[in-house]
Write a protein that holds these residues in place. Sequence first.
Motif, mmCIF file in Angstrom:
data_model
loop_
_atom_site.group_PDB
_atom_site.id
_atom_site.type_symbol
_atom_site.label_atom_id
_atom_site.label_comp_id
_atom_site.label_asym_id
_atom_site.label_seq_id
_atom_site.Cartn_x
_atom_site.Cartn_y
_atom_site.Cartn_z
ATOM 1 N N ARG A 92 0.843 -1.197 0.000
ATOM 2 C CA ARG A 92 0.000 0.000 0.000
ATOM 3 C C ARG A 92 0.882 1.252 0.000
ATOM 4 O O ARG A 92 1.845 1.335 0.744
ATOM 5 C CB ARG A 92 -0.927 -0.009 1.220
ATOM 6 C CG ARG A 92 -1.863 1.181 1.288
ATOM 7 C CD ARG A 92 -2.929 0.984 2.336
ATOM 8 N NE ARG A 92 -3.862 -0.076 1.950
ATOM 9 C CZ ARG A 92 -4.907 0.104 1.135
ATOM 10 N NH1 ARG A 92 -5.134 1.298 0.611
ATOM 11 N NH2 ARG A 92 -5.695 -0.899 0.850
ATOM 12 N N ARG A 93 0.536 2.186 -0.875
ATOM 13 C CA ARG A 93 1.272 3.443 -1.095
ATOM 14 C C ARG A 93 2.660 3.197 -1.695
ATOM 15 O O ARG A 93 3.528 4.060 -1.650
ATOM 16 C CB ARG A 93 1.381 4.278 0.189
ATOM 17 C CG ARG A 93 0.022 4.675 0.761
ATOM 18 C CD ARG A 93 0.153 5.606 1.972
ATOM 19 N NE ARG A 93 -1.168 5.860 2.540
ATOM 20 C CZ ARG A 93 -1.761 5.091 3.443
ATOM 21 N NH1 ARG A 93 -1.134 4.000 3.885
ATOM 22 N NH2 ARG A 93 -2.963 5.378 3.911
ATOM 23 N N GLY A 94 2.848 1.996 -2.246
ATOM 24 C CA GLY A 94 4.110 1.702 -2.909
ATOM 25 C C GLY A 94 4.134 2.258 -4.333
ATOM 26 O O GLY A 94 3.250 3.004 -4.751
ATOM 27 N N TYR A 107 -5.958 1.181 -13.282
ATOM 28 C CA TYR A 107 -5.980 2.477 -12.598
ATOM 29 C C TYR A 107 -6.827 2.415 -11.332
ATOM 30 O O TYR A 107 -6.521 3.083 -10.343
ATOM 31 C CB TYR A 107 -6.497 3.552 -13.551
ATOM 32 C CG TYR A 107 -5.560 3.781 -14.705
ATOM 33 C CD1 TYR A 107 -4.536 4.724 -14.621
ATOM 34 C CD2 TYR A 107 -5.653 3.034 -15.875
ATOM 35 C CE1 TYR A 107 -3.650 4.922 -15.666
ATOM 36 C CE2 TYR A 107 -4.773 3.218 -16.930
ATOM 37 C CZ TYR A 107 -3.777 4.159 -16.819
ATOM 38 O OH TYR A 107 -2.896 4.350 -17.852
ATOM 39 N N HIS A 108 -7.870 1.598 -11.360
ATOM 40 C CA HIS A 108 -8.667 1.419 -10.152
ATOM 41 C C HIS A 108 -7.851 0.704 -9.075
ATOM 42 O O HIS A 108 -7.978 1.012 -7.887
ATOM 43 C CB HIS A 108 -9.935 0.633 -10.475
ATOM 44 C CG HIS A 108 -10.884 1.379 -11.352
ATOM 45 N ND1 HIS A 108 -11.909 0.775 -12.048
ATOM 46 C CD2 HIS A 108 -10.960 2.703 -11.664
ATOM 47 C CE1 HIS A 108 -12.563 1.684 -12.747
ATOM 48 N NE2 HIS A 108 -12.005 2.848 -12.525
ATOM 49 N N GLY A 109 -6.998 -0.235 -9.488
ATOM 50 C CA GLY A 109 -6.099 -0.877 -8.540
ATOM 51 C C GLY A 109 -5.116 0.114 -7.940
ATOM 52 O O GLY A 109 -4.803 0.059 -6.740
ATOM 53 N N GLU A 116 1.801 5.082 -6.001
ATOM 54 C CA GLU A 116 2.494 6.046 -6.855
ATOM 55 C C GLU A 116 2.798 5.331 -8.163
ATOM 56 O O GLU A 116 3.313 4.211 -8.151
ATOM 57 C CB GLU A 116 3.783 6.525 -6.191
ATOM 58 C CG GLU A 116 4.523 7.581 -7.000
ATOM 59 C CD GLU A 116 5.818 8.034 -6.344
ATOM 60 O OE1 GLU A 116 6.644 8.654 -7.038
ATOM 61 O OE2 GLU A 116 6.007 7.751 -5.133
ATOM 62 N N VAL A 117 2.495 5.962 -9.284
ATOM 63 C CA VAL A 117 2.630 5.285 -10.571
ATOM 64 C C VAL A 117 3.666 5.965 -11.448
ATOM 65 O O VAL A 117 3.756 7.196 -11.499
ATOM 66 C CB VAL A 117 1.267 5.194 -11.296
ATOM 67 C CG1 VAL A 117 0.680 6.566 -11.559
ATOM 68 C CG2 VAL A 117 1.373 4.398 -12.587
ATOM 69 N N ILE A 149 10.435 0.690 -7.561
ATOM 70 C CA ILE A 149 9.260 0.101 -8.222
ATOM 71 C C ILE A 149 9.130 -1.358 -7.780
ATOM 72 O O ILE A 149 10.105 -2.105 -7.762
ATOM 73 C CB ILE A 149 9.389 0.207 -9.757
ATOM 74 C CG1 ILE A 149 9.148 1.654 -10.206
ATOM 75 C CG2 ILE A 149 8.420 -0.736 -10.470
ATOM 76 C CD1 ILE A 149 9.433 1.907 -11.678
ATOM 77 N N GLN A 150 7.901 -1.758 -7.434
ATOM 78 C CA GLN A 150 7.682 -3.095 -6.882
ATOM 79 C C GLN A 150 7.052 -4.081 -7.862
ATOM 80 O O GLN A 150 7.028 -5.289 -7.602
ATOM 81 C CB GLN A 150 6.807 -2.991 -5.630
ATOM 82 C CG GLN A 150 7.475 -2.213 -4.511
ATOM 83 C CD GLN A 150 6.542 -1.969 -3.336
ATOM 84 O OE1 GLN A 150 5.585 -2.716 -3.128
ATOM 85 N NE2 GLN A 150 6.817 -0.929 -2.566
ATOM 86 N N ALA A 151 6.515 -3.593 -8.973
ATOM 87 C CA ALA A 151 5.934 -4.468 -9.992
ATOM 88 C C ALA A 151 5.759 -3.675 -11.276
ATOM 89 O O ALA A 151 5.687 -2.434 -11.256
ATOM 90 C CB ALA A 151 4.586 -5.028 -9.546
ATOM 91 N N VAL A 152 5.687 -4.392 -12.394
ATOM 92 C CA VAL A 152 5.474 -3.773 -13.709
ATOM 93 C C VAL A 152 4.217 -4.392 -14.321
ATOM 94 O O VAL A 152 4.043 -5.616 -14.285
ATOM 95 C CB VAL A 152 6.682 -3.999 -14.644
ATOM 96 C CG1 VAL A 152 6.401 -3.440 -16.044
ATOM 97 C CG2 VAL A 152 7.943 -3.358 -14.057
#
Length: 478
Positions: A92-94, A107-109, A116-117, A149-152
Amino acid sequence: MEELYRKLEKYQYTDYYPFHMPGHKRNMGEMCNPYKIDITEIEGFDDLHHAEGILKECQERAAALYGAEETHFLINGSTGGILSAIAGSVERRGKIAVARNCHKSVYHGILLNELEVCYLYPEYVEEYGINGGILPEDVEKLLEQEKDIQAVVITSPTYEGIVSDVETIAKIVHTRKIPLIVDEAHGAHFYFHDKFPKGALQCGADIVINSVHKTLPAFTQTALIHMQGMLANREKIRKYLGIYQTSSPSYILMSGISQCMDIMQERGKELLEQLYRNLRDFYKINDKLIKIRVVTDSIKEYNSICDFDISKLVISTKNTNITGKELQKRLNRTYHLELEMASVSYGLAMTSVGDTEEGFKRLETALLQLDNTLQENRAAKTLWKEKLSGKTVYNIAQAEELPQEQISIEACCNRISGEFVYMYPPGIPMLCPGELITKEIYLLLKEYRGAGIIFQGLEDEKSEKIKVITENIREKEV
């Protein structure tokens, strides 16, 4: 007012041909009275959220068919899988890296988890007015710049059938020890015939979501989520599947997925071979068309496009005097052909194993007749592209919490959007909450409205007003 069921009942007997999802095309599969099998979790029929019996076996068979280590049925569509994949992969908030042409569910996710995107922008294919793929070097550059960044997340194939180089992207992402999530909603058929692109699972993606209803013979709202390797947090994703999916999963929908897997296991290659032959014959239409063009796999010449799904018929009106929206209307009203979607410069006909030779012939005849009535017009039709994307001032979750006011779209230039603005289909946001409405975006909104394109995401159903953050901020101050 006509009751919905009665309207659908009458519609089934019309001659309208569905060049749209679901992939069964209203002519594949047989089922008993659905009320007779609409049950709850009774003895012997398992529980999707604690599968130990027949549902567990069905999911294991689906995993084997797709070559995944673990697969789960989704009865809230691909959306439930995408939301679960994001929540299960990023704190969360990552921070998450996302292709800017992802579906609104991504975007809903982001919103729900206050993420942060960082955006990856697809190449723009000027010739046809569509987005291309994501370049691996852009992924590498972004991951080098943003170490946390934690995932792509990428979409491949896109709505229009564009496939990115998932294999190379996966290798780059894995050097950072983080998972690659691929929204492969439109590629559920890839795994059953070598004339279609290679699937994302085969290319090393960690989490892959397929909508079986889009291109295979399954009911609307049915999908699969696959996981493999050590980078996907499977336990956490399973937890979120229990949150984002209903606690009363439909046995009608689950049996539809199971039946679809039966069909593809027993006849998948044969059905896709027939589809391929019909497509191969249809594409010869380009030798006869003068103004309208159907995009072919020659589009793979573009740098970012690794492959192209020929089952997506992208019908370009870019060199004609009509828009894709007008093409859609004419095909519907005159020829009773229903396209999946239309934009300013193209219409999209979705095909699947459920399509018939007669259906392809009807579309071919209609396009040739229309082509003879159109005028040639090589004036460019503008479309959303990379340089038109909004500048992020606030992240989506922050923007949702700020004071907002509703103003006319005519007055929104240089304000900060408080709403999503997208067309559905395909459901890709032109604007997200917290993005600056630049002059280019403002002009594009006006152009789309002038072309009869309907926006979604706006509270104003007439698409005349938009919510903005309550402050007047100029682009030069951002």
